[in-house]
Design an enzyme around this catalytic site. Structure first.
Site, PDB file in Angstrom:
ATOM      1  N   ARG A  35       0.816  -1.180  -0.099  1.00 35.95           N
ATOM      2  CA  ARG A  35      -0.103  -0.206   0.016  1.00 35.95           C
ATOM      3  C   ARG A  35       0.973   1.176  -0.053  1.00 35.95           C
ATOM      4  NH1 ARG A  35      -5.556  -0.730   1.972  1.00 35.95           N
ATOM      5  NH2 ARG A  35      -5.725  -2.714   2.797  1.00 35.95           N
ATOM      6  N   LEU A  38       1.076   2.952   5.403  1.00 35.27           N
ATOM      7  CA  LEU A  38       1.293   1.782   6.413  1.00 35.27           C
ATOM      8  C   LEU A  38      -0.189   1.667   7.242  1.00 35.27           C
ATOM      9  CD1 LEU A  38       4.933   2.332   7.931  1.00 35.27           C
ATOM     10  CD2 LEU A  38       4.204   0.864   6.192  1.00 35.27           C
ATOM     11  N   GLY A  39      -0.249   0.528   7.949  1.00 40.47           N
ATOM     12  CA  GLY A  39      -1.285   0.391   8.836  1.00 40.47           C
ATOM     13  C   GLY A  39      -2.398  -0.560   8.365  1.00 40.47           C
ATOM     14  N   ALA A 177     -25.363  -9.766   9.673  1.00 43.66           N
ATOM     15  CA  ALA A 177     -25.596  -8.789  11.048  1.00 43.66           C
ATOM     16  C   ALA A 177     -24.417  -9.112  11.911  1.00 43.66           C
ATOM     17  CB  ALA A 177     -26.847  -9.374  11.569  1.00 43.66           C
ATOM     18  N   VAL A 233     -29.847 -15.146   1.681  1.00 37.18           N
ATOM     19  CA  VAL A 233     -29.832 -14.159   0.330  1.00 37.18           C
ATOM     20  C   VAL A 233     -29.241 -15.062  -1.134  1.00 37.18           C
ATOM     21  CG1 VAL A 233     -28.563 -12.333  -0.840  1.00 37.18           C
ATOM     22  CG2 VAL A 233     -29.138 -12.140   1.585  1.00 37.18           C
ATOM     23  N   ASP A 309      -4.655 -12.441  10.912  1.00 39.06           N
ATOM     24  CA  ASP A 309      -5.831 -13.114  10.322  1.00 39.06           C
ATOM     25  C   ASP A 309      -5.544 -14.322   9.462  1.00 39.06           C
ATOM     26  OD1 ASP A 309      -6.984 -10.884  11.408  1.00 39.06           O
ATOM     27  OD2 ASP A 309      -8.061  -9.881   9.547  1.00 39.06           O
ATOM     28  N   ALA A 317      -7.693  -7.043  15.326  1.00 39.99           N
ATOM     29  CA  ALA A 317      -6.342  -6.150  15.188  1.00 39.99           C
ATOM     30  C   ALA A 317      -5.367  -6.565  16.429  1.00 39.99           C
ATOM     31  CB  ALA A 317      -6.829  -4.957  15.253  1.00 39.99           C
ATOM     32  N   HIS A 441     -16.800   7.121  41.960  1.00 41.76           N
ATOM     33  CA  HIS A 441     -18.084   7.677  41.894  1.00 41.76           C
ATOM     34  C   HIS A 441     -18.081   9.168  41.279  1.00 41.76           C
ATOM     35  CE1 HIS A 441     -22.430   8.063  42.383  1.00 41.76           C
ATOM     36  NE2 HIS A 441     -22.202   9.276  42.986  1.00 41.76           N
TER      37      HIS A 441
END
Length: 462
Positions: A35, A38-39, A177, A233, A309, A317, A441
């Site tokens: 790309r 980066l990232g 969903a 679908v 992944d 991530a 609190h």
């Protein structure tokens, strides 16, 4: 031929974190990324830009629904979509440039281009071949679609296209969903679109604690999202600038259609290993197309590791980051560790959903004796003051030992609140440990303490 101790393939959250950690541990490190920035998916077309749009549209929602009640009166803001896109772009730029700075600071070389592995110990980028004692594959994932549905990123879009639509659609159909579909569906609903979510399963967010999922669906429906569940679908037909989604209801096999200006396909992601040459190398893969690794993130080919992944486990991530650091530490001769039982999941809608550990359904299936401590945000003073009292904290603990087994939060700042439980679980804490810890609190975090108290003698404010 340039030589490195470690070459990381992919500069997403797993890859860039792994490269930085390897460099910090004294290893000569490079990171390959094709790309322009980066990232990876996360920073460029995923986590970060979607959170920018979620934040912007939540502010719009507050202005439309809650400002007047607080005495903030005036004309409701109008949406300048181009400016919102510019804001999103600025957020992306700040983050991606930040990684460039971190690479320079830690002396990580950015090899610009797409990688292949011609043989163990070598990485090819463009016409250049580099030697590497160790290779970490962190090439991430790509959009998974349904058979027969073509994504053109104009009318039928993935999450990438949905982030940069030229205009706000009047009607949007979201297929799936899960997290991505509900987050982006929420964005466009707040912007004024008529949003219908079509899901194959009989409930939203499959795998989520069932009580949380049901409450979540009710709250999203109250916000105006439409749901068609138990629907398969069949296809998406494009006609000029419109689309027609056809689906069959599983309960009676009846066929229905929905018209839309934009169809978002949010049916998940799949490992991205194209072009790496893994088959030629003999790298073992799973039936789902993931790279097989052992407990040290090593593949069957010596010197080649994989994280994120592209391997088994949730496509998150922060899971990839943990594995990236651990793999770098293993290569450096240290003990890399990831506790897969304590990886939180977050959905960044409003209210947020945060979860970690076992669900009640999983504990029932295991035959585990457990107890439940629940506390509604309706009993939390801060939440009521901030128009954020929807939802609850649900803590699951072992019936005999009181050890925390899981936690599921739907409510304000759930994605941040869940980490108190993550830390507690890392240290093997009991519900009583949380209950006996003083919480400031008024804070949302008091709801977590109250849920822990409910595991014992009872919450105070319930």
């Amino acid at each position: 031929m340039a030589s490195y101790d470690v070459i990381v393939i992919g500069a997403g959250p797993g890859g860039y974190v792994s490269a930085i950690r390897a460099a910090q541990l004294g290893l000569k490190t490079a990171c390959v990324e094709g790309r322009e920035t980066l990232g990876g998916t996360c920073l460029n077309v995923g986590c970060i830009p979607s959170k920018a749009l979620l934040h912007a549209t939540h502010q719009l929602h507050e202005a439309e629904h809650n400002f007047a009640a607080m005495g903030l009166k005036g004309k409701t803001p109008t949406v300048d979509w181009d400016q919102m896109q510019s804001y999103k772009g600025d957020v992306i730029g700040q983050n991606t440039k930040g990684i460039e700075f971190l690479f320079k600071k830690n002396k990580v070389d950015w090899l610009k281009g797409w990688a292949s592995i011609p043989e163990a110990g070598k990485v090819k980028v463009g016409d250049e071949v580099y030697e590497a004692k160790n290779i970490i594959i962190a090439s991430g994932s790509a959009v998974a679609t349904l058979p027969g549905i073509e994504i053109d990123e104009e009318i039928v879009v993935s999450s990438t296209g949905a982030l940069s639509l030229p205009k706000i659609p009047k009607k949007m159909v979201v297929i799936g969903a899960g997290v991505i579909g509900l987050e982006l569906g929420s964005v466009y609903k707040r912007l004024g679109a008529d949003v219908t979510v079509v899901e194959y399963m009989d409930g939203i967010t499959p795998g989520q604690d069932l009580e949380v999922a049901r409450t979540f669906q009710k709250l999203l429906a109250k916000q105006g999202l439409n749901f068609v569940l138990g629907a398969a679908v069949q296809g998406v037909e494009k006609n000029k600038n419109k689309a027609k989604v056809t689906y069959k209801l599983k309960k009676d096999d009846s066929e229905h259609t929905l018209d839309a200006d934009v169809v978002l396909v949010a049916t998940g992601r799949k490992p991205f290993t194209d072009g790496l040459g893994l088959a030629e190398l003999g790298v073992e893969m799973t039936e789902r197309g993931q790279i097989k690794t052992n407990a040290h993130w090593q593949t069957n080919v010596p010197g080649i590791y994989a994280i994120g992944d592209v391997i088994t486990g949730p496509m998150l991530a922060h899971k990839a980051e943990d594995e990236g650091m651990a793999a770098a530490e293993v290569i450096a001769g240290k003990h890399g560790h990831v506790n897969y039982g304590v990886i939180p999941g977050v959905i960044y809608t409003h209210p947020e959903v945060g979860s970690v550990g076992a669900t009640e359904e999983q504990l029932k299936a295991e035959g585990r004796a457990y107890k439940v401590g629940k506390f509604s945000f309706m009993g939390n003073g801060r939440a009521k003051a901030n128009f954020a009292a929807d939802g609850f904290v649900k803590l699951l603990a072992d019936k005999e030992t009181d050890r925390i087994l899981g936690c599921h939060i739907i409510g304000p700042m759930a994605g941040d609140l869940i980490h108190e439980i993550c830390v507690a679980m890392e240290f093997g804490a009991s519900a009583e440990d949380i209950a006996l810890t003083c919480h400031a609190h008024p804070t949302y975090s008091e709801a977590v303490r109250e849920a822990a108290l409910a595991c014992g003698d009872g919450a105070i404010h319930a």
